[in-house]
Design an enzyme around this catalytic site. Sequence first.
Site, PDB file in Angstrom:
ATOM      1  CG  HIS A   1      45.028  44.256  34.737  1.00  0.00           C
ATOM      2  ND1 HIS A   1      45.324  42.515  35.138  1.00  0.00           N
ATOM      3  CD2 HIS A   1      45.503  44.407  34.909  1.00  0.00           C
ATOM      4  CE1 HIS A   1      46.308  42.351  35.922  1.00  0.00           C
ATOM      5  NE2 HIS A   1      46.339  43.619  37.127  1.00  0.00           N
TER       6      HIS A   1
ATOM      7  CG  HIS B   1      52.199  45.310  35.717  1.00  0.00           C
ATOM      8  ND1 HIS B   1      50.918  43.498  36.000  1.00  0.00           N
ATOM      9  CD2 HIS B   1      51.158  45.673  36.528  1.00  0.00           C
ATOM     10  CE1 HIS B   1      50.128  44.154  36.386  1.00  0.00           C
ATOM     11  NE2 HIS B   1      49.700  44.845  36.552  1.00  0.00           N
TER      12      HIS B   1
ATOM     13  CE  LYS C   1      48.530  42.969  33.188  1.00  0.00           C
ATOM     14  NZ  LYS C   1      50.084  42.828  32.498  1.00  0.00           N
TER      15      LYS C   1
ATOM     16  CG  PHE D   1      45.632  46.557  43.965  1.00  0.00           C
ATOM     17  CD1 PHE D   1      46.285  47.256  43.221  1.00  0.00           C
ATOM     18  CD2 PHE D   1      44.059  47.027  44.052  1.00  0.00           C
ATOM     19  CE1 PHE D   1      45.035  48.153  41.615  1.00  0.00           C
ATOM     20  CE2 PHE D   1      42.907  47.116  43.130  1.00  0.00           C
ATOM     21  CZ  PHE D   1      43.543  47.564  41.976  1.00  0.00           C
TER      22      PHE D   1
ATOM     23  CB  CYS E   1      47.511  42.276  39.744  1.00  0.00           C
ATOM     24  SG  CYS E   1      46.147  42.722  39.274  1.00  0.00           S
TER      25      CYS E   1
ATOM     26  CD  GLU F   1      56.199  47.475  33.527  1.00  0.00           C
ATOM     27  OE1 GLU F   1      56.351  46.428  33.427  1.00  0.00           O
ATOM     28  OE2 GLU F   1      55.245  47.837  33.144  1.00  0.00           O
TER      29      GLU F   1
END
Length: 435
Positions: free
Chosen positions: A358, A321, A353, A421, A181, A332
């Site tokens: 996402h 994010h 998002k 990831f 991502c 975060e």
Amino acid sequence: MRLRAHCVFYPHYTMELKRVVVTGMGALTPIGNDVETSWQNAIDGVSGAGPITHFDASLFKTQFACEVKGFNGADHIDRKKLRQLDLYAQYALVAARQAVEDSGIEKDENLNKNRVGVIVAAGIGGLHTFEEEAGYYAMNADKGPKYNPFFIPKMIADIASGHISMDYGYHGPNYGVVSACASSNNAIIDAFNLIRLGKADVMVTGGAEAAVYPAGVGGFNSMHALSTRNDSPETASRPFSKSRDGFVIGEGSTVLILEELEHAKARGAKIYAEVAGGGLSADAYHLTATHPEGLGAILAMQNALEDAGMKPEDIDYINVHGTSTPVGDISEVKAIVEVFGESAHKLNISSTKSMTGHLLGATGAMEAMFSVLACQNDIVPPTINHEEGDEDEEIDYSLNFTFNKAQKRTVRAALSNSFGFGGHNATVIVKKYEE
């Protein structure tokens, strides 16, 4: 004008770095099939989520997604070429054409196409093509292998960049980036560095993804990563709310035209914003989870600020994010508080998002676009779907998450985070362009 700077990415020597600006943008997103529509819907807080239409999802735990709407590749791409393109590459090619047209670089009679490159990222690539071909073989295994000759070139994650370069005859640096991502933020940072190091004049960069198919939805469901709020898809993506239960998968493409400043000025290009810096790091912690204290995110943001020659107080907006996962949102916020200190309370923070879902490897570029437009228009898009009394005790709500309604303010500079990831972290900083 050139900047003499100590480069984070090449720390062993000091050199003159060229300035890099954004001169064109194109987008196909779950909330609009162009930049203008996507931006207006983001400002208005429109959700792009709805029931899945790409396949019958009635037996899946998650039956909704943020899909691109009303798109037909045949309306934009000739039939012969269309046969060679997975949907993710179709999105990329159309977004790139929008961006190139917006920039006007093809009207430049002096354009040296040997110095125009393409880096368009994908976290997964041609998942639909892979799924179709694997399914065909499984059903016909007794007859021996018989694959479509376009199977491999449709599937691979770098092929969007190849098609864009062939579309225009761009002979500069050309490749794809895969870092889950974080992929399209990585692509933007690579393109930025190639230009400021003098290796290219113009870079077509961004990301594309089309993973709303059984393997994508089923795979993330098996990891318990997706929201299962099937009764209310439009409110399912709710970053920083206590009731968040996972992310909403999305799809689409955003492409930016990055250009060396003097090159852009020489041809009279319009300039949206300047790319100020980028930061990279690794969590080195877990296969899929972010570090609980946000250590990788902290390092990426610190590296980006150092690369840009900026201080925390120089940033006005963070496009986080913020995927709406129970653990990721908390880490975060901890990272932001650690990096920005008291300045954190002067920031606007938002997760777009909440509206787009996402987009995996395409997310960073879309959110970079929103960050550019926030700087240009002095308005911050909201984090939607937060309800009164839906607060998580582990999140500091004294920060301004721009809940539910866009906010007008001067945005001198914006920072955009993407985490993937594997512990991949990439942070991009853009700022208002000034002479």
